[in-house]
Enzyme design. Structure first.
Site, PDB file in Angstrom:
ATOM      1  N   SER A   1      -1.421  -9.881 -10.308  1.00  0.00           N
ATOM      2  CA  SER A   1      -1.049  -9.802  -8.898  1.00  0.00           C
ATOM      3  C   SER A   1      -2.240 -10.216  -8.055  1.00  0.00           C
ATOM      4  O   SER A   1      -3.403 -10.092  -8.478  1.00  0.00           O
ATOM      5  CB  SER A   1      -0.646  -8.361  -8.545  1.00  0.00           C
ATOM      6  OG  SER A   1      -0.539  -8.184  -7.152  1.00  0.00           O
TER       7      SER A   1
ATOM      8  N   TYR B   1      -1.607   0.683  -8.452  1.00  0.00           N
ATOM      9  CA  TYR B   1      -1.032  -0.608  -8.826  1.00  0.00           C
ATOM     10  C   TYR B   1      -2.113  -1.680  -8.850  1.00  0.00           C
ATOM     11  O   TYR B   1      -2.258  -2.424  -9.833  1.00  0.00           O
ATOM     12  CB  TYR B   1       0.076  -0.982  -7.846  1.00  0.00           C
ATOM     13  CG  TYR B   1       0.681  -2.341  -8.079  1.00  0.00           C
ATOM     14  CD1 TYR B   1       1.738  -2.513  -8.968  1.00  0.00           C
ATOM     15  CD2 TYR B   1       0.199  -3.466  -7.404  1.00  0.00           C
ATOM     16  CE1 TYR B   1       2.300  -3.762  -9.180  1.00  0.00           C
ATOM     17  CE2 TYR B   1       0.746  -4.719  -7.615  1.00  0.00           C
ATOM     18  CZ  TYR B   1       1.797  -4.860  -8.503  1.00  0.00           C
ATOM     19  OH  TYR B   1       2.344  -6.100  -8.709  1.00  0.00           O
TER      20      TYR B   1
END
Length: 309
Positions: A187, A200
């Site tokens: 990400s 995350y």
């Protein structure tokens, strides 16, 4: 984890995005040609590179009619109804003759081992893995009073799952001696910590680091390691509600043709800009310079491991 291979053009359909509930039980189904799609934990395995699918990590199910270049259908499950996904897969199996289903748990070691054993049994020619399991708890550190089991679940899906699966499936990718590709999906948050999703972004940063080392360990083999680095994409990763980010269709159509092993990193939008690419290049140069400080055994082309003694 999701296992997939490309369908004939007459039987392809679009597939949707992952959701916050990409956890718990995973479901896989197989095409008549040997493809499996496991859609609860989000990982794609392909049995034949010539038939590689545009497996839809972020693809929305907005088209009902099959269209050339699309992948095996996948269901999206809202976080409040995790039981719907196996039902949708069962419906897909009924709609597409020859489709088989398989359930696993990407968040547990046993589930991952069962899935890997299943893949080894039914896909001996496995040559592509795309590991993109995802869940995102949007809660700041100071406000996070969730039970530890919920926190551990996020870590298991985002980090333990991909690391464990690479250990389980790498020997199979190397065993047949043909070119193969292993893709980890990280990400943009791996490179820019996100206060609204701290765990995350931390887990994705750790997966980025592991992916660099996995590529190093496989450098002398026919297996290429790719890091797919999405920016924000308008999916339901964090659960139902308003989405923001890139259009999932545009994202998939752009990045999936690049997942052939020829690009070590694949970005989109802000993660494909020259400054970001140069940042990756500088990091890779620093890694190469430091990687010789301590001798570590690497994989040989035949899949065995070097003996440094």
């Amino acid at each position: 984890m999701r296992l997939r291979r490309r369908w004939p053009a007459s039987r392809r359909s679009s597939a949707p995005s992952r959701s916050r509930r990409a956890e718990g039980r995973s479901c896989a189904h197989r095409t008549p040609s040997g493809c499996h799609v496991n859609t609860r934990g989000a990982c794609c395995l392909h049995g034949n590179k010539r038939d590689r699918a545009n497996s839809a990590h972020h693809r929305r199910q907005r088209r009902n009619r099959p269209r050339p270049g699309r992948s095996v259908p996948e269901s999206r499950t809202p976080r409040h109804d995790h039981r719907a996904r196996p039902q949708r897969l069962a419906a897909a199996a009924e709609e597409l003759p020859g489709l088989e289903t398989f359930a696993s748990d990407i968040g547990s070691a046993r589930g991952r081992e069962e899935l890997a054993a299943h893949a080894q049994h039914v896909m001996p020619d496995l040559d592509v893995v795309i590991s993109n399991a995802g869940i995102q708890r949007r809660v700041g550190i100071a406000a996070d009073d969730a039970p530890w089991a919920e926190v551990q679940n996020e870590l298991d899906i985002l980090l333990a799952g991909p690391v464990h699966l690479s250990r389980l499936l790498t020997p199979q990718l190397l065993g047949h001696g043909r070119p193969s590709v292993y893709v980890n999906v990280t990400s943009g948050g791996a490179f820019q910590p996100m206060p609204f999703a701290p765990l995350y972004s931390a887990a994705k940063a750790a997966l980025h680091s592991y992916t660099v080392n996995l590529r190093h360990a496989l450098r002398a083999t026919p297996c290429r390691v790719v890091e797919l680095i999405p920016p924000a994409v308008a999916t339901q990763l964090a659960g139902p509600g308003p989405n923001h980010g890139a259009d999932p269709e545009e994202f998939c159509d752009t990045v999936f043709p690049l997942l052939d092993g020829s690009h070590p990193e694949v970005g989109f939008g802000p993660t494909a800009q020259p400054d970001f690419i140069e940042r990756l290049a500088a990091e890779n140069r620093a890694f190469e310079a430091a990687s010789t400080r301590f001798a570590v055994p690497l994989y040989r082309p035949d899949g065995s491991v070097e003996n440094l003694h």
